[in-house]
Scaffold this active site. Structure first.
Site, PDB file in Angstrom:
ATOM      1  N   ARG A 285      41.902 -36.982   5.350  1.00  0.00           N
ATOM      2  CA  ARG A 285      40.692 -36.967   6.173  1.00  0.00           C
ATOM      3  C   ARG A 285      40.381 -38.372   6.701  1.00  0.00           C
ATOM      4  O   ARG A 285      39.225 -38.807   6.732  1.00  0.00           O
ATOM      5  CB  ARG A 285      39.499 -36.411   5.389  1.00  0.00           C
ATOM      6  CG  ARG A 285      38.466 -35.699   6.274  1.00  0.00           C
ATOM      7  CD  ARG A 285      37.299 -35.127   5.476  1.00  0.00           C
ATOM      8  NE  ARG A 285      37.717 -34.058   4.585  1.00  0.00           N
ATOM      9  CZ  ARG A 285      37.372 -33.950   3.306  1.00  0.00           C
ATOM     10  NH1 ARG A 285      36.613 -34.878   2.752  1.00  0.00           N
ATOM     11  NH2 ARG A 285      37.793 -32.936   2.570  1.00  0.00           N
ATOM     12  N   ARG A 289      33.996 -37.717   9.782  1.00  0.00           N
ATOM     13  CA  ARG A 289      32.610 -38.014  10.132  1.00  0.00           C
ATOM     14  C   ARG A 289      32.139 -39.389   9.677  1.00  0.00           C
ATOM     15  O   ARG A 289      31.077 -39.846  10.102  1.00  0.00           O
ATOM     16  CB  ARG A 289      31.703 -36.931   9.522  1.00  0.00           C
ATOM     17  CG  ARG A 289      31.836 -35.592  10.226  1.00  0.00           C
ATOM     18  CD  ARG A 289      30.986 -34.529   9.555  1.00  0.00           C
ATOM     19  NE  ARG A 289      31.483 -34.199   8.230  1.00  0.00           N
ATOM     20  CZ  ARG A 289      30.904 -33.322   7.407  1.00  0.00           C
ATOM     21  NH1 ARG A 289      29.795 -32.725   7.784  1.00  0.00           N
ATOM     22  NH2 ARG A 289      31.432 -33.065   6.233  1.00  0.00           N
ATOM     23  N   ARG A 298      32.585 -35.495  18.366  1.00  0.00           N
ATOM     24  CA  ARG A 298      32.043 -34.232  17.845  1.00  0.00           C
ATOM     25  C   ARG A 298      30.732 -33.858  18.507  1.00  0.00           C
ATOM     26  O   ARG A 298      30.385 -32.671  18.598  1.00  0.00           O
ATOM     27  CB  ARG A 298      31.848 -34.330  16.330  1.00  0.00           C
ATOM     28  CG  ARG A 298      33.073 -33.962  15.546  1.00  0.00           C
ATOM     29  CD  ARG A 298      33.367 -32.449  15.554  1.00  0.00           C
ATOM     30  NE  ARG A 298      32.499 -31.738  14.626  1.00  0.00           N
ATOM     31  CZ  ARG A 298      31.576 -30.875  14.959  1.00  0.00           C
ATOM     32  NH1 ARG A 298      31.364 -30.594  16.227  1.00  0.00           N
ATOM     33  NH2 ARG A 298      30.847 -30.258  14.044  1.00  0.00           N
ATOM     34  N   ASP A 334      42.694 -28.209  11.057  1.00  0.00           N
ATOM     35  CA  ASP A 334      42.014 -27.650   9.892  1.00  0.00           C
ATOM     36  C   ASP A 334      42.938 -26.640   9.234  1.00  0.00           C
ATOM     37  O   ASP A 334      43.903 -26.160   9.856  1.00  0.00           O
ATOM     38  CB  ASP A 334      40.702 -26.976  10.303  1.00  0.00           C
ATOM     39  CG  ASP A 334      39.825 -26.634   9.097  1.00  0.00           C
ATOM     40  OD1 ASP A 334      39.159 -27.544   8.582  1.00  0.00           O
ATOM     41  OD2 ASP A 334      39.842 -25.459   8.671  1.00  0.00           O
ATOM     42  N   TYR A 411      40.016 -18.149   0.807  1.00  0.00           N
ATOM     43  CA  TYR A 411      39.088 -18.142   1.936  1.00  0.00           C
ATOM     44  C   TYR A 411      38.976 -16.744   2.530  1.00  0.00           C
ATOM     45  O   TYR A 411      37.880 -16.253   2.839  1.00  0.00           O
ATOM     46  CB  TYR A 411      39.558 -19.115   3.018  1.00  0.00           C
ATOM     47  CG  TYR A 411      39.019 -20.513   2.886  1.00  0.00           C
ATOM     48  CD1 TYR A 411      37.677 -20.779   3.122  1.00  0.00           C
ATOM     49  CD2 TYR A 411      39.843 -21.577   2.546  1.00  0.00           C
ATOM     50  CE1 TYR A 411      37.163 -22.071   3.008  1.00  0.00           C
ATOM     51  CE2 TYR A 411      39.353 -22.878   2.436  1.00  0.00           C
ATOM     52  CZ  TYR A 411      38.008 -23.111   2.675  1.00  0.00           C
ATOM     53  OH  TYR A 411      37.508 -24.381   2.561  1.00  0.00           O
TER      54      TYR A 411
END
Length: 603
Positions: A285, A289, A298, A334, A411
């Site tokens: 990552r 952010r 974003r 992702d 998931y």
């Protein structure tokens, strides 16, 4: 292919006698041919009227219209008729709904080869299973037409190939091996439109890495021929376009080329456990952010839209690489977009993360999860790989990635994040055959997906098993390891695989046994212990606690030194965090870590 009767009549006769004497509770008839051959085998050895009367007295299950028609000819109305597409899953689902088989003696009229999934599913439901083998499949007596068609496919003369049974796939490949044309056949099939009559045939094709392009609305020959004929122009054009893209992308991939600029980079050398001038480092990552540049991008789009924009994905990753000075880039994407074309309704909800709106909760629902037959709907990922490869410095390796089957399955089943994996483990324990079927579909899709990323320009790939730590070693070996091995075996040879799992250091030896050139290690175990556990014949990646980057730089240096000391300059260490960079991380701390590792590990 042809149907050949098994050599012995005795098993059929013994079954008939057990039925007559009340030792059978349920009979599952899988084919009409099988019923006729069974009758032919026993009619001179048992009282046929008693046999038919006994058959009328027990529960009978027929898999579709053909065995239904034969039983009606015999004057027997079956208890249950399995609906289309008449696979073993529909058999089990029909029994679950109408006829629980716990503690019952269930006879299964087999054909061709044993259906392991059906038999295991019956046993898992508490049935005592008796197999009545009637006939087996064999090659045609005259192989001339089959051999001629194999040569025509290998020579590129065929545009469309139709398959009407799973066994046809096996015979095609078997005869191609005998002709020494297996490699040429497989390569040519990538450019041929593949039509399959239904799910079972499609699964067999995909298990051999043959992508299915078309299934008819009903699993009948007429529907297959008529419907594919109506769409043949579009299908052939789309297949040719995909073939051109794959050929182009394959030409871009030089993973194994020793003259490629990145081949002797510190990261690639560490993957091969070769000496390096310093310990290479990259961060999971590393574009995220915590960087203002990423937040600016974003602010213009949703996360899913960003993932589907190759130019923006390349921009945010190349910005992060340039800012941090790391030794490898990983594509910006992702784990979950692969689930969309497989039939899952995916949404990234602000503040809540990913949501699956149609989760898989029951065994029968596994059928609506389709293995990837085409990568057209994920072409944006391959374009992201290609674009990022073009934008990166030539000597910097690029890593592709995918979610591991267990994490993807969780998931899909939970519908989002979970603390206890209640639904996942319920399906896994109660419906093992359905669980393994789901994992197989995911595994085949992941292989297809990762190989396409390699062809598009990735030098290495990472398998993220972010949720597997909820399992114990026994469950990992039983429910996960076989599927990881399938992925490892199917990847493009020569491309390093980083196998990363989190949450349970007790799984490390099993992860290594499952496979991977580099074993990713989280922060919950000392790196020296982890390396000793997985074996020094593997490279390792890790394993600074991501939250250490929230400390002051003196503490970061001390913690990073502990990791480097644990690695002891042994070839094959790639420095990384034990998981991804957290949002609150100061960018200057991440850059400090990269510089410190380079300086402190200089040989």
């Amino acid at each position: 292919m042809r149907e050949v009767a098994v050599d012995e009549d005795r098993p059929s006769i013994d079954f008939a006698n057990r039925l007559i004497t009340g030792q059978v509770d349920v009979v599952v008839f899988l084919t009409g041919v099988g019923i006729r051959q069974l009758i032919a085998r026993i009619e001179r050895r048992v009282d046929m009227q008693r046999f038919l009367d006994s058959l009328a007295d027990v529960k009978t299950v027929v898999r579709g219209p053909k065995p239904l028609a034969v039983l009606r000819e015999l004057g027997i109305k079956p208890t249950l008729t399995v609906p289309a597409p008449n696979t073993w899953r529909e058999v089990l689902a029909t029994l679950d709904e109408h006829l629980p088989v716990v503690n019952l003696n269930v006879a299964v009229q087999e054909y061709g080869i044993s259906n392991v999934s059906l038999n295991a599913g019956l046993e898992a439901r508490g049935a005592a299973v008796e197999l009545v083998s009637i006939y087996r499949w064999a090659l045609p007596e005259d192989l001339g037409p089959l051999e001629a068609n194999i040569r025509r496919i290998a020579d590129g003369e065929i545009d469309i190939a139709l398959f009407t049974s799973a066994q046809q796939v096996e015979h095609l490949l078997q005869v191609a091996e005998q002709l020494d044309l297996a490699d040429e056949l497989r390569e040519s099939l990538r450019r041929v439109v593949i039509g399959s009559i239904g799910p079972t045939t499609s699964e067999r094709l995909t298990s051999h890495s043959i992508n299915v392009d078309f299934e008819p609305s009903h699993g009948k020959m007429g529907h297959l021929v008529n419907e594919i004929a109506q769409q043949s122009g579009e299908l052939v054009a789309a297949k040719r376009a995909l073939s051109i893209r794959l050929t182009r992308d394959a030409a871009m991939s030089e993973t194994q080329d020793p003259s490629a600029p990145w081949h002797d980079s510190p990261f690639m050398r560490a993957c091969r456990r070769e000496p390096v001038p310093y310990t290479p480092i990259w961060l999971m990552r590393q574009a995220g952010r915590y960087m203002q540049e990423y937040r600016d991008v974003r602010a213009q789009t949703t996360f899913l839209e960003l993932c589907k924009n190759p130019q923006l994905c390349s921009e945010v990753m190349c910005t992060a690489v340039d800012k941090l000075g790391v030794d490898a880039a990983i594509i910006f994407s992702d784990l979950l977009p692969i689930l969309e074309p497989m039939g899952l309704d995916l949404e990234f909800v602000a503040g809540d993360g990913p949501k699956i709106h149609n989760p898989v909760r029951e065994a029968a629902e596994v059928d609506r999860v389709s293995a990837l037959e085409s990568l057209d709907s994920l072409q944006f990922v391959m374009e992201t790989v290609s674009q990022t490869r073009r934008d990166l410095p030539d000597n910097l390796p690029l890593i592709g990635f995918a979610g591991a089957p267990f994490t993807l399955a969780s998931y899909a089943i939970e519908g989002g994040s979970s603390r206890n994996y209640l639904h996942t483990k319920t399906l896994m324990y109660r419906e093992p055959s359905a669980w393994h079927e789901l994992m197989q579909r995911l595994s085949r899709s992941v292989v297809h997906y990762l190989n396409a990323q390699i062809a598009a320009g990735a030098q290495a790939v990472q398998l993220f098993d972010s949720w597997v730590g909820c399992l114990g070693p026994h469950d990992y070996r039983t429910y996960v390891m076989p599927h990881i091995r399938e992925i490892v075996a199917g990847l493009t040879p020569g491309t390093p695989l980083i196998h990363f799992g989190t949450g349970n250091p007790a799984l490390l030896p099993l992860q290594a046994e499952a496979g991977g050139d580099v074993i990713g290690v989280d922060w919950r175990i000392d790196l020296a212990d982890a390396w000793q556990t997985v074996g020094h014949d593997r490279a390792v990646q890790g394993n600074l606690d991501p939250l250490a980057l929230l400390a002051d730089q003196k503490t970061i240096a001390a913690r990073a030194t502990e990791v480097l000391n644990a690695a002891a300059n042994r070839p094959g260490h790639i420095f990384n965090l034990g998981h991804g960079v957290v949002q609150q991380t100061p960018v200057e701390n991440a850059r400090y870590l990269v510089d410190f590792v380079h300086e402190a590990s200089a040989r």
